[in-house]
Scaffold this active site. Sequence first.
Site, PDB file in Angstrom:
ATOM      1  N   CYS A 211      14.074 116.988  33.671  1.00  0.00           N
ATOM      2  CA  CYS A 211      14.778 117.756  32.646  1.00  0.00           C
ATOM      3  C   CYS A 211      14.270 117.376  31.260  1.00  0.00           C
ATOM      4  CB  CYS A 211      16.281 117.477  32.745  1.00  0.00           C
ATOM      5  SG  CYS A 211      17.256 118.326  31.482  1.00  0.00           S
ATOM      6  N   CYS A 214      17.285 115.680  29.092  1.00  0.00           N
ATOM      7  CA  CYS A 214      17.802 114.312  29.275  1.00  0.00           C
ATOM      8  C   CYS A 214      16.911 113.417  30.121  1.00  0.00           C
ATOM      9  CB  CYS A 214      19.200 114.358  29.884  1.00  0.00           C
ATOM     10  SG  CYS A 214      19.213 114.901  31.623  1.00  0.00           S
ATOM     11  N   CYS A 233      19.935 120.696  36.218  1.00  0.00           N
ATOM     12  CA  CYS A 233      19.951 119.260  35.980  1.00  0.00           C
ATOM     13  C   CYS A 233      21.318 118.711  36.384  1.00  0.00           C
ATOM     14  CB  CYS A 233      19.664 118.943  34.512  1.00  0.00           C
ATOM     15  SG  CYS A 233      19.795 117.181  34.126  1.00  0.00           S
ATOM     16  N   CYS A 236      22.874 116.616  32.770  1.00  0.00           N
ATOM     17  CA  CYS A 236      23.296 117.214  31.498  1.00  0.00           C
ATOM     18  C   CYS A 236      23.722 118.676  31.618  1.00  0.00           C
ATOM     19  CB  CYS A 236      22.198 117.078  30.452  1.00  0.00           C
ATOM     20  SG  CYS A 236      20.784 118.189  30.700  1.00  0.00           S
ATOM     21  N   ASP A 359     -13.709 119.390  31.997  1.00  0.00           N
ATOM     22  CA  ASP A 359     -13.060 118.567  33.016  1.00  0.00           C
ATOM     23  C   ASP A 359     -12.643 119.478  34.169  1.00  0.00           C
ATOM     24  OD1 ASP A 359     -11.409 117.044  34.607  1.00  0.00           O
ATOM     25  OD2 ASP A 359     -10.178 116.266  32.982  1.00  0.00           O
TER      26      ASP A 359
END
Length: 445
Positions: A211, A214, A233, A236, A359
Amino acid sequence: MNIRRIAAIWAAKAAGAGCKLLGRQGVTWAGKIALKIYPPILQELAAEVRKDIFVVCGTNGKTTTNNMLCAALEEEGNKVICNHTGSNMLNGVVAAFALSAGMNGHIDADYACIEVDEASTRHIFTKIKPNYMVMTNLFRDQLDRYGEIDITMNILEEMIRKVPDMKLIVNGDDALSAYLAKDSGNACIYYGISRPVMKNETNEIREGRFCKCCGERLQYSFYHYSQLGDYRCPKCGFKRPTPDFDAEDVKVGDQLSFSVENRRIVANYKGFYNVYNILAAYAGIRTAGLKAEHFSDMLKKFNPENGRMEQFRIKGTSVILNLAKNPAGFNQNISAVMQDRSPKDVIIAINDNAQDGIDISWLWDVDFDRFSDESVRSITVSGIRCQDMRLRMKYVDIPSVLEADVEKAIRDRVEDGAGNLYVLVNYTALFSTRNILKKLEGEHK
């Protein structure tokens, strides 16, 4: 009459025409020349758009969504400026406006639909003030250029805050995009798919597992693909927003279909990810206040082109060209290819030029083992990094043919293949491969 602006537009048009004659893309050169001659050209031309300016951002699906949104607006009778080719950095955006301008130095447009590279918002949002931003998704992409996903999110958050009146049209199924929208303070509209569509059997690397509010690990009731799905979540309360535009009864196969606002949308495309692209374009036009009465008519005529599931016919062989430039996008490409259960050949062309990202470690995050199927008759690896791609296939015990020359690879498979060919390329291989396919198609008409 602004002589320098007119001169900039004429020079841009000449550069664009010259590059076209030479068989080169040339769009960025047109924009670069226009900016050099008259630096304020973008903000002045953008200010002449009569109604609204849309920008489309996100890792995957920008070009298709932007072009579809443009086509939908045009189908409603509007004049639209659009960077159709996908040239989405500053020079490409300038070129879209300059090449659309009249010889008198002015534009005649109701709307503008502009695809914008996420990092380039720093240069573009200082010159134009969009009315709407469509956010497709946020995935890891080109680590050597963008860095980790947090860097891209920080850039977007900074630039969104500079346009507080811009309304966001966001893929709510992506926790990263939804958090960015929520945190921005801008007005938001969400689109998404509230019910699982197909069983997710891939071993994908999923971004944003924690999350952003939080730091707690997100809980998912299901995934569509990558990190897109139904999340919440447990700490929170941050969760997937209820979509304003919700795709229901989604069907995926030889064609795509779904219902939104009690309308049945049908499109002759493959790839579940295209449901999101279509839904984003629909949400965009509806959020702008249009009724979208001709949206289905647009889809019947719309050709993605520019190497986005673009179709060719060469000596009786059906060829589909598609861009695949990061793990999430490539996995969805593989899903679209494997939905076709008929015998097929596959060519994979990988370059490592600056625009691709030098890359190429991302190849190891793609589920290439899914090509281990009897319907895949052959895999040919090509492009600058064909040896790396061959090694990657070796690690999943899939034999491959190495042919660095993309044109020869295509000719060989047309001559002795299954009559059904998929060509998957990353960014700088796209334009040259498309030219090869158009040339071969012309040779055999």
